[in-house]
Design a protein around this motif. Structure first.
Motif, PDB file in Angstrom:
ATOM      1  N   TYR A 151      -4.942  -3.776  -4.286  1.00 26.10           N
ATOM      2  CA  TYR A 151      -4.282  -3.762  -2.978  1.00 26.10           C
ATOM      3  C   TYR A 151      -5.206  -3.212  -1.893  1.00 26.10           C
ATOM      4  O   TYR A 151      -5.225  -3.704  -0.761  1.00 26.10           O
ATOM      5  N   ILE A 152      -5.966  -2.190  -2.242  1.00 28.50           N
ATOM      6  CA  ILE A 152      -6.890  -1.636  -1.246  1.00 28.50           C
ATOM      7  C   ILE A 152      -7.941  -2.685  -0.867  1.00 28.50           C
ATOM      8  O   ILE A 152      -8.269  -2.872   0.308  1.00 28.50           O
TER       9      ILE A 152
ATOM     10  N   VAL B 271       0.456   2.225  -3.710  1.00 32.67           N
ATOM     11  CA  VAL B 271      -0.828   2.930  -3.692  1.00 32.67           C
ATOM     12  C   VAL B 271      -0.709   4.351  -3.134  1.00 32.67           C
ATOM     13  O   VAL B 271      -1.267   5.289  -3.686  1.00 32.67           O
TER      14      VAL B 271
ATOM     15  N   LEU C 281      -3.365  -1.739  -9.703  1.00 34.49           N
ATOM     16  CA  LEU C 281      -2.710  -1.998  -8.424  1.00 34.49           C
ATOM     17  C   LEU C 281      -3.486  -1.422  -7.245  1.00 34.49           C
ATOM     18  O   LEU C 281      -3.715  -2.094  -6.247  1.00 34.49           O
ATOM     19  N   MET C 282      -3.877  -0.156  -7.398  1.00 35.01           N
ATOM     20  CA  MET C 282      -4.535   0.524  -6.274  1.00 35.01           C
ATOM     21  C   MET C 282      -5.778  -0.220  -5.823  1.00 35.01           C
ATOM     22  O   MET C 282      -5.942  -0.544  -4.657  1.00 35.01           O
TER      23      MET C 282
ATOM     24  N   PHE D 197     -10.657   5.586  -9.591  1.00 37.73           N
ATOM     25  CA  PHE D 197     -10.669   4.176  -9.257  1.00 37.73           C
ATOM     26  C   PHE D 197     -11.633   3.451 -10.167  1.00 37.73           C
ATOM     27  O   PHE D 197     -12.615   4.022 -10.620  1.00 37.73           O
TER      28      PHE D 197
ATOM     29  N   MET E 291       2.170   4.066 -14.788  1.00 41.21           N
ATOM     30  CA  MET E 291       1.023   3.838 -13.898  1.00 41.21           C
ATOM     31  C   MET E 291      -0.232   4.493 -14.475  1.00 41.21           C
ATOM     32  O   MET E 291      -0.164   5.495 -15.181  1.00 41.21           O
TER      33      MET E 291
ATOM     34  N   LEU F  91       0.847  -1.199   0.000  1.00 41.78           N
ATOM     35  CA  LEU F  91       0.000   0.000   0.000  1.00 41.78           C
ATOM     36  C   LEU F  91       0.881   1.248   0.000  1.00 41.78           C
ATOM     37  O   LEU F  91       0.648   2.176  -0.772  1.00 41.78           O
TER      38      LEU F  91
ATOM     39  N   VAL G  64      -7.590  -5.933  -1.009  1.00 38.29           N
ATOM     40  CA  VAL G  64      -6.930  -6.940  -0.187  1.00 38.29           C
ATOM     41  C   VAL G  64      -6.823  -6.453   1.264  1.00 38.29           C
ATOM     42  O   VAL G  64      -7.143  -7.173   2.208  1.00 38.29           O
TER      43      VAL G  64
END
Lengths: 306, 221, 256
Positions: free
Chosen positions: B193-194, A147, B189-190, B6, B1, A143, B196
């Motif tokens: 991962y968020i 992120v 990715l964002m 989102f 990226m 993260l 998860v």
């Protein structure tokens, strides 16, 4: 520490024995590659493995130490905040309330509005600990690394991606520090709470202010009590720094893994890392035992025996 | 990226794949807990046994594994198990053995602390009544020790659940790694991962909540 | 000290005044409408069965425990007022606890010096001299560099009294000062307290030591279930027949 060293030796022997005993075990021993200081294909050195290991150890110690500084300072503050059980009232300036009301965090007294800052601080500390303890460290690392730069304002994100010095290492330190702070906070809180209420009363009764009660009575005693768990938290950071390999930090575990991939001498490489991890652990534990003995309170067998 | 907003659609589309990953995570957790508990109990009994050799060996084992990073242990077994057995048995088995060996050291310490947390006076009282050592353990010490231990054992189970995410390093398709595959192939990715993080947070918080209930329950009794 | 005063009045010039004080822990009422006052120089002993609220009564006086109803004033200052500077107020009231509560990590001398320096702002020398005076008084000068855990219970309690006195308080509160002590140590503490009372210190003492009460007290308060059941001069309390509960309690602890 002698005992620690003895144990390391014994463990290695046991491990070697176990592996040796297994029937179909065929392995090409090349312990000498651990001493490679330069490329020398004839000696099996694809790289200066010896320096790789040293470098890995250095990064492991550097990341762990830096993260510990963050963890210890932030964790202590958060832990203390979690023990606040009395309101900290702050008067809202200039505004008067025509009506009387009182809730958990805001209320009026003779028209003056007061806000209980303690309620917010306490709440923040609770949320912090809950969040950081309930997400796996590896996920937290991803993260922060992948992120977080996308979530902050564009310019800050660009800075993080382009100009942050040692981006992987910095992120790992930051992430490990914040994560470990939540564990330190729990130890600090438990340490303070283990001190009998009477001590706090006695400190208050002689006229100490709340800050002085913590500064002169609660903290000196509780930090002595929690030396052992804090030591194990420090060793936790030290071991957890290996997770940084997932974002490309070449610390000890990463380096030995790399040596294994280059030389196929996995046994030797992992043994080197194992011995170093155990060695550092033994040194830290020995040092902390000395510290503990130094600050021990005369006449006290155990502070926690309350 | 990617830039801009989102897009959580990808999360919904990949639910079956993620669920499979979560299945593996849970399987590892459950087997790890079961194996770790059994082996950890054996270790704890050995550590507290009156035989010097036995307690020293168990103590060495525990200190050895507690000084090592889990990742290194995973690497060790991933590398060692096929070597020792002389054949590939798959990443899952290697990693499972690593988890059991590693967690057993922690479970051992929890049990030892639990047994030692029972006041000496209790053991004396049992002996004074004429109970034999096994009887004393069975009826007086262990029931009390176990009550003290349960919340900590459950906490350790939550830690193990989080630790399983580390199988990422050997590319085993657990929950995190599955999400990672999609994150990279779909360049999201964002979102992944968020997601998860939220799922782990929800499950672990629920576990923590259970621990607190257990603690309250035992505190009242 | 045998003079009899009309001390049961509540509107006098009491240094400690308590009016209609009630306190709850959740639904459980620990203090119920307690009214009393203590004059300057007066010694009041509070007794009653365990759980009767006597410890709480003494802890609300210096604001260690909050209370929900009624008013308490110390030397004219309201304890329950949100704007009162409680640390300053507490520095004028000495308090001695059942479990001594010396600070374990600092020496005896530092225990007595701490608040003198941090609260009253005394210089190190000044604080040291005052501490030595008090240690002499409780007979413990040679223990000054030891740590609390190295002293016996009786010695620790005497240090705790010295710590309270070091602040030159206007009154002293004692919360069961001898109930955690071995029997042979009780008298050394009571002797110090008796001397203090003779010198005219204002004292509120939660205690079951009825011998001490008979010797030293001006008044005795008997509490039961959070209420002040009896509040009488010593002679009245021990002389005339009392209510059932007080009598039962007295007979139990006097035969003890």
């Amino acid at each position: 520490m002698m005992r620690g060293a003895l144990r390391v030796g014994l463990s290695v022997v046991v491990l070697l024995g176990l592996t040796g005993c297994a029937g179909d075990f065929r392995y090409n021993w090349q312990w000498s590659i651990l001493t490679c200081t330069s490329e020398n294909i004839d000696a099996g050195c694809i790289g200066p493995y010896f320096y790789w290991i040293l470098q890995g150890l250095w990064w492991t110690i550097a990341v762990a130490s830096a993260a510990w500084v963050i963890a210890f300072s932030l964790g202590s503050v958060i832990g203390i905040l979690r023990t606040l059980d009395k309101p900290i009232l702050v008067v809202v300036p200039f505004v008067k309330s025509p009506i009387y009301f009182r809730t958990r965090w805001i209320g009026t007294s003779k028209g003056i509005i007061t806000v209980d800052v303690g309620w917010f601080l306490h709440g923040f500390a609770n949320i912090y600990v809950t969040v950081f303890r309930n997400v796996p460290l590896l996920v937290q690392l991803f993260l922060w690394y992948f992120v977080f730069p996308e979530l902050v304002p564009h310019d800050a994100g660009m800075w993080l991606k382009r100009d942050l010095p040692f981006p992987e290492v910095s992120t790992a330190i930051f992430c490990l520090g914040l994560y470990t702070a939540s564990r330190v906070a729990e130890q600090v809180r438990a340490g303070i709470n283990s001190i009998s209420r009477g001590q706090q009363y006695a400190a208050m009764a002689i006229g100490l202010t709340p800050v002085q009660v913590y500064r002169y009575v609660l903290l000196p005693v509780s930090f002595r009590i929690i030396i052992p768990p804090l030591t194990s938290d420090f060793l936790g950071v030290f071991k957890n720094s290996s997770l940084a390999l997932t974002i490309g930090v070449l610390e000890l575990t990463a380096m030995t893994r790399q040596i294994e991939e280059y030389s196929y001498a996995g046994f030797e490489a992992f043994t080197a890392a194992t011995v170093l991890y155990i060695g550092v652990t033994a040194i830290v534990m020995g040092a902390m035992r000395i510290v503990e003995a130094r600050v021990r309170i005369p006449g006290m067998i155990s502070l926690q025996a309350k | 990226m990617e830039s801009g907003g989102f897009d959580f659609h990808i999360v919904f589309h990949s639910i079956p794949f993620l669920a499979k990953g979560m299945g593996l995570t849970l399987l590892l957790t459950v087997l790890g807990i079961a194996g770790g508990l059994v082996f950890g109990t054996v270790l704890a009994l050995a550590r507290l046994a009156p035989f010097k050799v036995l307690s020293f060996a168990a103590g060495t084992y525990v200190n050895f594994f507690r000084s090592m990073p889990l990742i290194l242990v995973i690497f060790w077994f991933y590398f060692l198990v096929p070597l020792v057995l002389g054949q590939e048995i798959g990443a899952f088995q290697s990693v499972l053995i690593a988890f059991i060996m590693f967690e057993a050291a922690y479970y051992c310490e929890i049990m030892r602390a639990g047994i030692q947390s029972v006041r000496v006076g209790q053991a004396y009282a049992g002996e004074a009544l004429g109970l034999t050592y096994p009887q004393n353990m069975r009826y007086v010490v262990l029931p009390q020790a176990f009550r003290n231990m349960i919340p900590i054992l459950v906490s350790q189970a939550i830690v193990l659940f989080q630790d399983t995410a580390l199988v990422y390093v050997v590319g085993l398709s657990d929950f995190l790694y599955s999400a990672d595959i999609i994150a990279n192939s779909e360049n999201r990715l964002m979102e992944m991962y968020i997601t998860v993080a939220i799922v782990y947070f929800a499950l672990c918080s629920w576990g923590q909540f259970q621990v607190r209930n257990l603690q309250k329950k035992f505190a009242h009794e | 000290m045998n003079e009899t005063k009309d001390t049961t009045s509540t509107d006098g010039v009491g240094i400690i005044q308590m009016r209609h004080v009630s306190k709850w822990y959740g639904d459980f009422q620990v203090l119920a409408n307690c009214t009393t006052s203590v004059d300057k120089g007066e010694v009041v002993v509070i007794c009653g069965p365990s759980g009767s609220g006597k410890s709480t009564l003494i802890k609300v006086i210096n604001g260690l425990e909050p209370f929900q109803e009624g008013t308490i004033t110390f030397n004219g200052i309201s304890v329950g007022d949100r704007t009162t500077n409680l640390p300053k107020l507490r520095s004028q009231i000495g308090m001695v606890f059942q479990n001594f509560e010396l600070f374990p990590h600092i020496s005896i001398m530092q225990n007595i010096k701490l608040a003198q320096m941090k609260v009253l702002g005394r210089e190190d020398n000044q604080a040291r001299n005052r501490s030595m005076e008090l240690l002499e008084r409780v007979g413990l000068t040679d223990q000054r560099d030891k740590f609390p855990a190295q002293l016996s219970g009786g010695q620790q309690q005497r240090v705790a009294i010295a710590r309270g006195l070091a602040m030159d308080p206007m009154a002293m509160l004692f919360d069961e000062p001898t109930s955690a002590l071995d029997p042979e140590m009780i008298n050394e503490v009571l002797d110090v307290m008796t001397e203090l009372a003779k010198e005219g210190m204002t004292m509120m003492v939660v205690s079951h030591e009825m011998g001490f009460a008979k010797r030293v007290a001006d008044r005795v308060i008997f509490m039961d279930q959070g209420r002040i059941v009896e509040d009488a001069t010593k002679d009245d309390f021990f002389g005339t027949p009392r209510g059932d509960r007080a009598q039962l309690f007295l007979s139990k602890i006097l035969h003890h």
